[in-house]
Motif scaffolding. Structure first.
Motif, PDB file in Angstrom:
ATOM      1  N   THR A  30      45.213  43.354  43.442  1.00  0.00           N
ATOM      2  CA  THR A  30      44.383  42.805  42.370  1.00  0.00           C
ATOM      3  C   THR A  30      43.599  43.992  42.056  1.00  0.00           C
ATOM      4  OG1 THR A  30      42.798  41.068  41.882  1.00  0.00           O
ATOM      5  CG2 THR A  30      42.340  42.259  44.003  1.00  0.00           C
ATOM      6  N   PRO A  31      43.008  43.781  40.727  1.00  0.00           N
ATOM      7  CA  PRO A  31      42.318  45.059  40.092  1.00  0.00           C
ATOM      8  C   PRO A  31      41.012  45.079  41.112  1.00  0.00           C
ATOM      9  CG  PRO A  31      43.010  43.692  38.559  1.00  0.00           C
ATOM     10  CD  PRO A  31      43.338  42.809  39.656  1.00  0.00           C
ATOM     11  N   THR A  32      40.207  43.984  41.457  1.00  0.00           N
ATOM     12  CA  THR A  32      39.227  44.231  42.214  1.00  0.00           C
ATOM     13  C   THR A  32      38.790  42.881  43.001  1.00  0.00           C
ATOM     14  OG1 THR A  32      36.808  44.499  42.622  1.00  0.00           O
ATOM     15  CG2 THR A  32      37.548  44.155  40.310  1.00  0.00           C
ATOM     16  N   THR A  33      38.541  42.830  44.262  1.00  0.00           N
ATOM     17  CA  THR A  33      38.303  41.625  44.998  1.00  0.00           C
ATOM     18  C   THR A  33      37.068  41.046  44.557  1.00  0.00           C
ATOM     19  OG1 THR A  33      37.301  42.684  46.749  1.00  0.00           O
ATOM     20  CG2 THR A  33      39.627  41.914  46.852  1.00  0.00           C
ATOM     21  N   MET A  34      36.058  41.779  43.825  1.00  0.00           N
ATOM     22  CA  MET A  34      34.806  41.362  43.298  1.00  0.00           C
ATOM     23  C   MET A  34      34.893  40.445  42.207  1.00  0.00           C
ATOM     24  SD  MET A  34      32.302  42.776  45.204  1.00  0.00           S
ATOM     25  CE  MET A  34      30.918  42.823  44.072  1.00  0.00           C
ATOM     26  N   ALA A  35      35.891  40.804  41.363  1.00  0.00           N
ATOM     27  CA  ALA A  35      36.242  39.917  40.102  1.00  0.00           C
ATOM     28  C   ALA A  35      36.740  38.342  40.422  1.00  0.00           C
ATOM     29  CB  ALA A  35      37.022  40.505  39.201  1.00  0.00           C
ATOM     30  N   VAL A  36      37.773  38.534  41.508  1.00  0.00           N
ATOM     31  CA  VAL A  36      38.226  37.282  42.060  1.00  0.00           C
ATOM     32  C   VAL A  36      37.084  36.486  42.578  1.00  0.00           C
ATOM     33  CG1 VAL A  36      39.850  36.217  43.907  1.00  0.00           C
ATOM     34  CG2 VAL A  36      40.437  38.441  42.474  1.00  0.00           C
TER      35      VAL A  36
END
Length: 310
Positions: free
Chosen positions: A75-81
């Motif tokens: 994923t690009p970043t887990t923060m966005a998920v």
């Protein structure tokens, strides 16, 4: 933080289809949805091992943290998920885990966190509370929990103020916290990166090669990532249920910054001045004494501090 069942709502299964899978661990044997095997995240041609979810669960002793797991291969970043999960109503303690991030976030200057596939931990933990103080405590507790997990592997890791973990002179982990309010509820997304099994000497970044280390490199052997991840969450939850004084006591016990240090204004690496650490105060600010005897109270928003010999 308030204790509870930590159960992950079943609706999270329904809304995770082609992009991610959610697992509910209500302290019972794992049951995987048939849809999981069809998820693209399991179709990667990468040769590195995927997270063994059942093994992770077998080591998990928490009531809430990690009881709902959203797992992505990349994923690009887990923060966005995690932001998406929070908006969908995911409960306190939901954990987003990725084997790889393509645009991982670091804590300063919009830097990225090197997040190659290779057996590391890239995760964001969703925190919900009626008090922002509970969310803030996680910033202090997280590096302590990581250091304790390292010690369980025989590795002497130290907490470097404000929230990094170092082994010797090299960085092992870092974190970033995004927080806001939804009504009267404080919501935190705690992003954590831990170098577990990557050989950092093979990283394409020369700076990473020079300044980073993994648990396996320090231990001289491969690390059971699933067990390490679970132990970290076990320790973190215990600390979050503690009070500020108890967490700070553990932080001070594991602190790397003692004695002589060099203080750098953020963004000005060549303009450091010497100081001696007095201690970390109850507001989590670093107190140092300059050569002229004057004491300073430092905020990590203003300065970077390193041991004087580095």
């Amino acid at each position: 933080m308030t204790r509870g069942s930590g159960a992950c709502p079943r609706k999270l299964f329904a809304v995770r289809r082609s992009f991610s899978s959610a697992f509910n661990f209500p302290n019972q044997p794992l049951s995987l949805s048939p849809k999981m095997s069809a998820s693209p995240m399991f179709g990667s041609a990468a040769t590195d091992a995927l997270l063994n979810v059942a093994a992770f669960q077998s080591h998990l002793r928490t009531e809430q943290l990690g009881r709902c797991l959203v797992y992505r291969r990349s994923t690009p970043t887990t923060m966005a998920v995690a932001k998406h999960e929070a908006d969908e109503g995911a409960p306190h303690g939901t954990v987003v885990f990725a084997d790889e991030q393509t645009s991982g976030l670091a804590s300063k200057d919009h830097r990225t966190w090197s997040s190659r596939a290779g057996g590391n931990i890239y995760t964001t933990i969703l925190l919900r509370s009626q008090s922002f103080a509970d969310i803030k405590r996680a910033v202090i507790a997280t590096p302590v929990a990581i250091a304790i997990a390292c010690k369980r592997e025989g590795v002497d890791a130290k907490v470097k103020w404000p929230n990094d973990v170092w082994i010797g002179s090299k960085k092992l982990s870092g974190l970033i916290l995004h927080s806001d309010f939804m009504g009267t509820e404080a919501i935190g997304r705690l992003g954590v990166g831990i170098n577990v099994n990557e050989d950092m000497s093979t990283n394409p970044s020369a700076a990473v090669q020079l300044n980073a280390i993994s648990v396996s490199q320090a231990a001289g052997r491969p690390i059971d990532r699933e067990k390490f991840f679970a132990v970290f969450l076990n320790e973190l939850e215990a600390l979050l249920y503690n009070d500020d004084a108890g967490v700070l006591a553990e932080y001070r016990r594991l602190s790397l910054l003692t004695g002589a240090v060099t203080v750098f204004p953020n963004g000005v690496e060549h303009a450091g001045h010497p100081a001696t650490v007095v201690g970390i105060d109850d507001n989590f600010l670093l107190r140092v004494r300059r050569p002229d005897g004057k004491e300073e109270v430092l905020s990590n928003q203003e300065v970077t501090v390193r041991p004087a010999n580095l």
